[in-house]
Design a protein around this motif. Structure first.
Motif, mmCIF file in Angstrom:
data_model
loop_
_atom_site.group_PDB
_atom_site.id
_atom_site.type_symbol
_atom_site.label_atom_id
_atom_site.label_comp_id
_atom_site.label_asym_id
_atom_site.label_seq_id
_atom_site.Cartn_x
_atom_site.Cartn_y
_atom_site.Cartn_z
ATOM 1 N N SER A 73 -51.989 -17.026 36.370
ATOM 2 C CA SER A 73 -51.232 -15.798 36.106
ATOM 3 C C SER A 73 -51.968 -14.556 36.578
ATOM 4 O O SER A 73 -51.509 -13.436 36.336
ATOM 5 C CB SER A 73 -50.940 -15.680 34.611
ATOM 6 N N ILE B 181 -44.415 -16.520 37.737
ATOM 7 C CA ILE B 181 -45.422 -16.635 36.685
ATOM 8 C C ILE B 181 -44.731 -16.927 35.363
ATOM 9 O O ILE B 181 -43.760 -16.255 35.000
ATOM 10 C CB ILE B 181 -46.262 -15.342 36.580
ATOM 11 N N LYS C 233 -44.498 -16.423 31.774
ATOM 12 C CA LYS C 233 -44.966 -15.371 30.879
ATOM 13 C C LYS C 233 -45.343 -15.967 29.526
ATOM 14 O O LYS C 233 -44.590 -16.745 28.941
ATOM 15 C CB LYS C 233 -43.856 -14.330 30.711
#
Length: 589
Positions: free
Chosen positions: A116, A206, A208
């Motif tokens: 990330s 990504i 989260k």
């Protein structure tokens, strides 16, 4: 005065763009309009050599007030790291080995921070819009260009506690790089430095981080270690507050202030569901590009043969049924290592629901033995009842009707207690959350009033001391032969539903009804529609019983039973079709 001394500083404030500066007790410049403190400080002439000189400073209380309101500078990822640390420690108290926290979960979290781009990379996302200072223990040995072998790194220590005053050892490797940010960079809409930016971030590439995904990380770690905790057990422990989940932020250090956008990130107002966490497990494992997990062999707790024993004991069924479930596992092929082992790369979007699969095997075995059509099971129960009355000294035959009555009473009592506990659950945390510093006094005052009223009403309603909370267990029911109030069926025989055929025991029941219309049409040529409203009463009861134990929807369990039936009868159907095709060819020739 300090205003006159600060006139020489002409830069604009980064927060309000004003040019009006004062000096703090530490000699740093602060904006008199918005009280933003910078890292710039005024040079002070050393007066130690001048006799009878006294430096006086007016204590405006700015530093003390700022410290109490703001606390530490911290990022959102540090908050999730603290939750993961608390969850791992809670799992350790439940009997899980320390390697789960110190090695597996630690390396999974490191890998997530790198994927990330929050740490372990050249340009973390925190540095994109803020000026930060990165501290490394040994820069000469740091290589941020290449991806570290995180999954093979078992020398890393456990999670490092977040704190401004903690001094890490020089020889200790930190879980992720320490990022120091100035006070001027603190978000005015959240307690964390990046709370606003994090809540607005929408990057499809990504995954989260959220509070439910912390349970996904925990389950992946448990699965990697092949621990004796299933996904349904993990969610039940979280629901019973044995693992921090609801209001997990209240375990944060007092210096980690939460308000504003942090409330939407860390506050949870719903219970975790099996389907949702299962999807998040797949998402996290795929995002991290995890390799093939350790093999699930026959001696592993997650193997269906072992889990079937656990659930047979749980629902008070005869132990002899384990032979039938083992046959179902063998015929369907769901006990193979390649089928059971989780491989995120090779099996994208697929993972075995170990507990749901084991329960589905038991239900298929019950249908093989009793058919569960609201007719045959009651006829077999009459035979077992007559045999038990005339042969009280022999091993009793399993009576399905009696088992149904015992389990229905037990599950109704358990479900009522569970619903009452959910209704009485206090969603408000002991640590109040507020949207801004202005709302803090009002929120804290309301919280004090609520706590005071709760104590007064609890004293009036029930003056007796509350019963001590039971220690968590993988079993929700405890069946023993010594219990005179409830019958234990573990040692009952299945002779009433089995018959001798040569040297083998086969079921007296030779019929079976399939659970889906589509499957019936393709294999058995049936056109009967089996919907939930048309299911037999006994089958619905068994679905509801196991669904409550696993805290899942009955539709999910019914779907898993259909998959087991498809694998169970597909082999038989393919063999019969091959024989029929050969006979047709022989007749033609």
């Amino acid at each position: 005065m300090d205003l006159e001394e600060a006139k020489e500083f002409k830069e604009r404030c980064t927060q309000c763009a004003a040019v009006s500066w004062g000096l703090t007790d530490e000699g740093k410049y602060y904006c008199t309009s918005c009280h933003n403190v910078t890292e710039r400080s005024k040079e002070v002439i050393n007066t130690g050599a001048i006799p009878n000189t006294k430096i006086q400073a007016i204590n405006r209380g700015l530093k003390r007030k700022r410290k109490l309101e703001k606390g530490w500078d911290w990022y959102v990822c540090e908050g999730f790291q603290h939750i993961l640390c608390q969850q791992a420690e809670a799992l350790q108290t439940l009997g899980v080995g320390p390697e789960l926290k110190d090695e597996v979960l630690h390396n999974f979290w490191k890998r997530y921070l790198q994927k990330s781009k929050q740490a372990y990379c050249k340009n973390p996302v925190h540095t994109s819009r803020r000026k930060t200072t990165v501290l490394e223990d040994n820069p000469s040995h740091s290589d941020w260009d290449s991806e570290p072998e995180l999954l093979s790194d078992f020398s890393c220590p456990s999670f490092v506690e977040s704190g401004a005053e903690s001094q890490p050892d020089v020889h200790t490797q930190k879980p992720f790089r320490i990022i120091k940010a100035s006070h001027s960079e603190t978000s005015v809409c959240s307690g964390s430095l990046d709370g606003v930016e994090y809540s607005l971030r929408k990057d499809k590439d990504i995954v989260k981080m959220t509070v439910p995904r912390t349970l996904a990380f925990c389950y992946l770690s448990l699965l990697w270690q092949r621990e004796t905790v299933t996904l349904s057990d993990l969610l039940r422990f979280a629901e019973e507050d044995c693992i921090p989940y609801i209001n997990a932020f209240q375990h944060f250090p007092e210096e980690m202030k939460l308000y504003g956008r942090d409330k939407g990130i860390f506050a949870i107002e719903s219970w975790p569901t099996y389907e949702d966490i299962y999807k998040k497990v797949i998402e996290v494992a795929t995002f991290l590009d995890l390799p093939r997990f350790p093999d699930i062999t026959e001696d592993c707790y997650l193997h269906p043969n072992i889990l079937c024993v656990k659930f047979l004991m749980e629902v008070n069924l005869p132990v002899e049924m384990h032979d039938v479930t083992c046959q179902v596992v063998k015929v369907t092929g769901i006990g193979e290592v390649d089928f059971l082992t989780f491989d995120p790369i090779a099996k994208k979007g697929k993972a075995v629901k170990y507990d749901v699969q084991a329960v589905a095997v038991i239900i298929a075995a019950l249908k093989l033995l009793f058919l569960l059509d609201d007719s045959l099971e009651w006829s077999l129960s009459n035979i077992a009842e007559k045999h038990n009355e005339g042969n009280k000294e022999d091993k009793p035959w399993f009576d399905f009707r009696k088992w149904y009555q015992v389990m229905k009473k037990a599950i109704d009592e358990k479900k009522q207690k569970w619903e009452e506990a959910r209704a009485k659950y206090l969603w408000k945390s002991e640590r109040p959350l507020y949207h801004s510093a202005i709302d803090k006094p009002v929120v804290c005052k309301r919280r004090e009033m609520v706590v005071s009223l709760q104590k007064q009403f609890s004293t009036l309603i029930d003056s007796t001391p509350s019963v001590e909370k039971r220690s968590p267990s993988s079993f929700q029911f405890n069946w023993t032969a010594e219990d005179s109030d409830r019958t234990c069926f573990h040692e009952h025989s299945l002779q009433g539903v089995l018959k001798q055929k040569g040297q083998l025991l086969t079921t007296k029941n030779s019929l079976y009804w399939l659970s889906t219309q589509k499957f019936c049409r393709s294999y058995c040529k049936h056109v009967t529609t089996y919907e939930e409203s048309n299911f037999s009463q006994s089958y619905q009861f068994i679905l509801n019983l196991f669904s409550f134990l696993l805290r899942i929807k009955t539709s999910l369990l019914h779907e898993e039973v259909s998959l087991i039936e498809k694998r169970l009868f597909k082999t038989k159907y393919t063999k019969t079709t091959k024989k029929s095709s050969r006979s047709r060819k022989a007749r033609k020739s």
